[in-house]
Design a protein around this motif. Structure first.
Motif, PDB file in Angstrom:
ATOM      1  N   ILE A 174      -9.064  -4.123   2.207  1.00 35.06           N
ATOM      2  CA  ILE A 174     -10.207  -3.291   1.804  1.00 35.06           C
ATOM      3  C   ILE A 174      -9.723  -1.925   1.348  1.00 35.06           C
ATOM      4  CG2 ILE A 174     -12.279  -2.099   2.635  1.00 35.06           C
ATOM      5  CD1 ILE A 174     -12.746  -4.514   4.504  1.00 35.06           C
ATOM      6  N   SER A 175      -8.904  -1.294   2.189  1.00 38.34           N
ATOM      7  CA  SER A 175      -8.473   0.063   1.829  1.00 38.34           C
ATOM      8  C   SER A 175      -7.607   0.027   0.581  1.00 38.34           C
ATOM      9  CB  SER A 175      -7.736   0.718   2.998  1.00 38.34           C
ATOM     10  OG  SER A 175      -6.559   0.021   3.281  1.00 38.34           O
ATOM     11  N   GLN A 192       0.831  -1.205   0.000  1.00 37.04           N
ATOM     12  CA  GLN A 192       0.000   0.000   0.000  1.00 37.04           C
ATOM     13  C   GLN A 192       0.866   1.256   0.000  1.00 37.04           C
ATOM     14  OE1 GLN A 192      -3.058   1.738   3.132  1.00 37.04           O
ATOM     15  NE2 GLN A 192      -3.940   0.139   1.922  1.00 37.04           N
ATOM     16  N   SER A 218      -8.606  -5.279   6.818  1.00 41.62           N
ATOM     17  CA  SER A 218      -8.731  -3.817   6.721  1.00 41.62           C
ATOM     18  C   SER A 218      -7.788  -3.261   5.663  1.00 41.62           C
ATOM     19  CB  SER A 218      -8.394  -3.158   8.063  1.00 41.62           C
ATOM     20  OG  SER A 218      -9.372  -3.457   9.015  1.00 41.62           O
ATOM     21  N   VAL A 219      -6.549  -3.753   5.670  1.00 44.66           N
ATOM     22  CA  VAL A 219      -5.596  -3.220   4.698  1.00 44.66           C
ATOM     23  C   VAL A 219      -6.008  -3.626   3.278  1.00 44.66           C
ATOM     24  CG1 VAL A 219      -3.171  -2.895   4.141  1.00 44.66           C
ATOM     25  CG2 VAL A 219      -3.818  -3.491   6.453  1.00 44.66           C
ATOM     26  N   MET A 235      -1.758   5.136  10.178  1.00 46.89           N
ATOM     27  CA  MET A 235      -2.710   4.063   9.889  1.00 46.89           C
ATOM     28  C   MET A 235      -2.018   2.711   9.744  1.00 46.89           C
ATOM     29  SD  MET A 235      -5.236   6.158   7.310  1.00 46.89           S
ATOM     30  CE  MET A 235      -6.375   4.830   6.914  1.00 46.89           C
ATOM     31  N   ASN A 236      -0.981   2.658   8.911  1.00 44.76           N
ATOM     32  CA  ASN A 236      -0.339   1.364   8.646  1.00 44.76           C
ATOM     33  C   ASN A 236       0.927   1.127   9.455  1.00 44.76           C
ATOM     34  OD1 ASN A 236      -2.113   0.260   6.777  1.00 44.76           O
ATOM     35  ND2 ASN A 236      -1.197   1.409   5.094  1.00 44.76           N
ATOM     36  N   TYR A 279      -8.926   2.899  11.548  1.00 43.16           N
ATOM     37  CA  TYR A 279      -8.355   2.654  10.224  1.00 43.16           C
ATOM     38  C   TYR A 279      -9.352   2.820   9.070  1.00 43.16           C
ATOM     39  CZ  TYR A 279      -5.351   0.451   6.756  1.00 43.16           C
ATOM     40  OH  TYR A 279      -4.585   0.202   5.647  1.00 43.16           O
ATOM     41  N   ILE A 285      -9.763  -0.294  -2.515  1.00 47.27           N
ATOM     42  CA  ILE A 285     -10.463   0.974  -2.786  1.00 47.27           C
ATOM     43  C   ILE A 285      -9.503   2.014  -3.365  1.00 47.27           C
ATOM     44  CG2 ILE A 285     -11.731   2.899  -1.753  1.00 47.27           C
ATOM     45  CD1 ILE A 285     -12.836   0.970   0.313  1.00 47.27           C
ATOM     46  N   TYR A 286      -8.358   2.195  -2.707  1.00 48.02           N
ATOM     47  CA  TYR A 286      -7.413   3.212  -3.197  1.00 48.02           C
ATOM     48  C   TYR A 286      -6.977   2.889  -4.625  1.00 48.02           C
ATOM     49  CZ  TYR A 286      -6.501   4.621   1.721  1.00 48.02           C
ATOM     50  OH  TYR A 286      -6.596   5.041   3.015  1.00 48.02           O
ATOM     51  N   VAL A 307      -4.249  -3.291  13.297  1.00 43.96           N
ATOM     52  CA  VAL A 307      -4.882  -3.304  11.978  1.00 43.96           C
ATOM     53  C   VAL A 307      -4.869  -4.728  11.414  1.00 43.96           C
ATOM     54  CG1 VAL A 307      -4.764  -2.404   9.639  1.00 43.96           C
ATOM     55  CG2 VAL A 307      -4.203  -0.926  11.569  1.00 43.96           C
ATOM     56  N   PHE A 364      -4.847   6.768  14.593  1.00 39.21           N
ATOM     57  CA  PHE A 364      -4.908   6.560  13.139  1.00 39.21           C
ATOM     58  C   PHE A 364      -4.931   5.078  12.781  1.00 39.21           C
ATOM     59  CE2 PHE A 364      -4.341  10.678  10.803  1.00 39.21           C
ATOM     60  CZ  PHE A 364      -4.521  11.488  11.900  1.00 39.21           C
TER      61      PHE A 364
END
Lengths: 477, 358
Positions: A427-428, A10, A424-425, A78-79, B98, A431-432, A420, B94
């Motif tokens: 999905i994001s 990502q 979740s990663v 986030m990551n 998420y 999308i990105y 996380v 953050f």
């Protein structure tokens, strides 16, 4: 794939994508500011037309750079939450400075420049685009200071009580020796990118005008020559700063230098291979063309200098870092074929840009124009090559840092977020990626659509004092 | 709270200020975006109506055109300041929120692209798609900021990380964030930004749209006032402090005062009312939060305190100098931008759509 791999992918996808737009923004704002200044000084209508034309193209490009930039700031937390907590005391400040000193300046004055043609006094309007450019350079400075800390951590001490790296000397962080060579390298690379952008697009129109005997040959020749000079001068600067960078890298990240060549055994007078076939794992590489001593020269400044090999470095790193969970790693060797080829592709794309810029300058001297089909290809490739070189260079730098997140201090795997999930990663990331892909298509088509008509005649902007309140704006959403 | 240094308190306050800047400024951008299909609609019928609708939409978008991007920088600064001043807060928040943040990013991306690209091609389909991006992006961002910020204050499942000394993490998922009070928070933000945006349009435009915006803002304002009272009472009853109660009272008075001023046709005062309301709602939030960065809802968890989240005095000192020098400069030139674009906009100011290539 686990969370670590996903988070790395990502970061790679979003960062490479974001950085397609960044150098154009940094460089083109400078070129537009210069063109607008030429118009102010000379009153030559050509420069106004070019300012407005490249201004439009710049804004199409800037939109994507802007929206994808927010992702960049958020994704550290986030990551990479363990990384963020571990280095936040040092790494956070440059990011905050970047927002406060650079982003505000950039975005506020860009709004003034775009909407202000008929609402600001001429000089203030010109100053606005210069301030936008200054903002972009500040931004580059702070974010590269942050990145340089990851390549070569300085100005910190480890506090066992809080279990994190803490700031010791902020000046040392901002003027890290890696930063002092990286900052000029990247900013000059941005000017080179912008010069090539202007040159390529103008070249396309110059050829079209020359074939159609159009009225704007002299305007596009000016633009071609302006872009080519910037690209050529900047690329020489990129080369010089890159050379110094190689020597600093050999000193602070010897593994990265060894990985750039796939040099396994330590040796003096190490050669540099232009191309290689076979695998690069140290067993069966067969260099096609080798320049004796060149790697030693790039790394040390002497053709007979000693360059440490991957095997020795791996053994030394194992002994030094293998016992601490935060620095332990099975291998301290980056992915060699990635570093090897990205390093060469970066340089190759850079040299080709230089060549094309020099050719364009030579061809357009005096009343020269371009007409042959070859020049159409050059016009298309010139803007793309530096963009590719920027990406190759960053992929080399970041892949070459692995397995480290912060060189010698924290491995990438120990920096990933605690809470996380892989889902979740995923999905994001999906999308990105879909969104970025769709936006790239839209942006490219829009850019081509706006390039097609060229720098059309424009009306000189009105003095704001002469403008009635209910008159239509020169520019509006 | 006795173990907090002055610098830590200063940075907590400064981060509150940055959030005030963001929500009070980008709040009306979101409002304008959400109101696009509502206030954009013309009273006329037929072809003239369609043309008027498009002109009204463009009037609305041009009220925020020169400033929205600068407004958005406030959140980048707030994020950067949290990272630098309270790294553990940034890290826990953050990574914990998420997917909510990923959705906010998507919302901000499509909205920003819509604002930048909508006018670039003269096609109804093109405009319709970007209108959708602007409106849904603005709505989703407003809603999720409300849900997210309310969660921070109201409490989330935070616990110390047994494996990494000093680390705190969020022990939940996206659905953990969808409690009743946070959802009311989301709706309140939406209502507040709708009202704020409507009063902004009333203040910045002329013609029929100005009257429509004022009337609509009064209605949404009254609904928001009810929601806001429920929300702030819920937060205060759980985490109330003197500051949070004062913030609540001032926010409520400001909102009602703004609505009242709108009924009198005083648009500047109405806008000031919603502006102050947002500012003091943030004061109430941060007042309730103090001295924590993220209170926990777990019996066996632990609050992430500001003290535990904070950077070193050295970093905070350097940051304080930078903030002291540069924040006033930023306020000055950003304020000046609003002065440059101070004149009301009407459909007369809207040029013909650009038509470039095909």
């Amino acid at each position: 794939m686990d969370v670590l791999d996903l988070a790395r992918w990502q970061f790679a996808i979003t960062t490479v994508y974001h950085f397609l737009f960044v150098p154009i923004t940094i460089g083109v704002t400078a070129l537009i500011a210069i063109m607008q200044t030429f118009w102010h000084r000379t009153g030559d209508d050509h420069w106004l037309r070019l300012t407005k034309f490249f201004g439009k193209l710049f804004m199409i490009n800037f939109a994507l750079g802007l929206v994808t930039g927010i992702v960049q700031e958020f994704q550290f937390g986030m990551n990479w939450s363990l990384y963020s907590r571990f280095v936040g005391d040092i790494f956070g400040a440059p990011l905050a400075f970047e927002a406060l000193l650079a982003f505000f300046l950039e975005s506020t004055f860009l709004g003034l420049w775009i909407f202000g043609w008929d609402r600001l006094p001429k000089k203030i309007h010109l100053a606005s685009i210069w301030l936008v450019h200054i903002g972009t350079v500040f931004s580059a400075f702070f974010i590269l200071a942050a990145n340089s800390f990851m390549q070569n951590p300085v100005g910190y001490t480890y506090n066992a009580q809080t279990n994190r790296a803490e700031l010791d000397d902020f000046a040392a962080v901002l003027f890290n020796k890696v930063q002092l060579v990286t900052f000029p390298h990247v900013v000059l690379g941005a000017y080179m990118t912008a010069g090539a952008f202007v040159m390529g697009i103008a070249l396309y129109h110059l050829r079209k005008q020359a074939l159609d005997k159009g009225p704007d040959i002299s305007m596009y020749r000016k633009a071609v020559r302006f872009g080519a000079i910037v690209a050529l001068v900047a690329s020489i600067g990129v080369l010089v700063s890159g050379d110094v960078q190689g020597k600093v890298m050999t000193e602070v990240q010897p593994m990265k230098m060894a990985a750039a060549e796939g040099l396994y055994e330590t040796r003096s007078g190490a050669p540099f291979s232009i191309l290689t076939i076979g695998s690069l794992d140290g067993t069966a590489a067969r260099p096609i063309l080798e320049v004796p001593g060149l790697l030693s020269f790039l790394g040390t400044g002497s053709f007979s200098g000693e360059i440490q090999g991957i095997n020795d470095l791996q053994a030394a790193d194992k002994a030094e870092f293998g016992n601490n969970p935060q620095t332990a790693s099975a291998s301290y060797v980056p992915v060699i074929w990635m570093t090897y080829w990205n390093f060469r592709l970066m340089m190759g794309a850079g040299f080709l840009t230089m060549l094309f810029a020099a050719m364009a300058l030579w061809k357009t001297r005096g009343q020269g124009v371009v007409t042959s089909g070859m020049w159409k290809h050059i016009a298309i490739w010139t803007p793309l090559l530096p963009v590719l070189a920027n990406s190759f260079g960053w992929i080399f730098t970041e892949v070459g840092r692995q397995p480290w997140l912060v060189n010698g201090l924290m491995t990438t795997e120990t920096g990933v977020s605690t809470s996380v999930s892989a889902t979740s990663v995923w999905i994001s990331m999906i999308i990105y990626t879909l969104l970025y892909g769709a936006l790239a298509v839209v942006e490219l088509r829009l850019l081509l659509r706006y390039i097609q008509p060229g720098a059309v005649p424009v009306e000189a902007p009105k003095d704001p004092a002469d403008r009635a309140d209910d008159e239509p704006f020169v520019f509006a959403y | 709270m006795s173990d907090l240094s002055t610098l830590q308190i200063v940075w907590f306050v400064l981060i509150a200020v940055l959030w005030i800047g963001y929500l009070a400024l980008e709040g009306f951008d979101f409002g304008v975006g959400m109101l696009l299909p509502i206030l954009g609609r013309s009273h006329q019928k037929g072809a003239a109506g369609a043309a008027d609708t498009e002109a009204r939409k463009r009037v609305m978008l041009n009220t925020i055109g020169p400033v929205w991007d600068g407004n958005e920088v406030w959140v980048l600064t707030a994020g950067g300041a949290m990272f630098a001043a309270f790294p553990q807060w940034y890290a826990t928040l953050f990574s914990g929120f998420y997917l909510a943040l990923a959705l906010i990013l998507v919302a901000l991306i499509v909205r920003g692209m819509g604002l930048d690209y909508r006018h670039k091609v003269d096609s109804d389909t093109w405009r319709k798609r970007w209108d959708l991006a602007i409106t849904t992006g603005s709505f989703l961002a407003a809603l999720l900021w409300g849900v997210g910020l309310t969660n921070i204050v109201y409490g989330t499942p935070i616990r110390p990380n047994p494996d990494v000394k000093g680390d705190y993490f969020f022990d939940g998922n996206l659905f953990t964030l969808l409690g009743v009070v946070p959802l009311i928070g989301g709706l309140t933000f939406v209502g507040l930004f709708l009202t704020h945006g409507a009063f902004f349009i009333a203040l910045k435009t002329d013609g029929p749209i100005r009257q429509d915006a004022r009337a609509l803002g009064i209605k949404t304002g009254l609904v928001t006032a009810v929601l806001a009272v429920v929300l702030l009472l819920a937060i205060n009853l759980r985490h109330g402090s003197l500051v949070s109660w004062i913030g609540t009272v001032v926010a409520a008075v400001a909102l009602l005062g703004g609505i009242f001023m709108a009924t009198k046709g005083r648009e500047g005062w109405a806008f000031l009312g919603t502006f102050v309301c947002i500012a003091f709602a943030v004061v109430a939030y941060f007042g309730a939060l103090f001295p924590n960065a993220m209170p926990t809802t777990l019996a066996d968890g632990a609050d992430l305190t500001l003290a535990a989240a904070s950077s070193t005095p050295k970093t905070l000192t350097i940051m304080t100098w930078a903030a002291a020098v540069f924040t006033p400069i930023v306020l000055l030139y950003q304020g000046w931008t609003y002065w440059v674009f101070r004149k009301r906009i009407s459909t007369k100011n809207i040029p013909a759509p650009v038509s470039v290539g095909k």
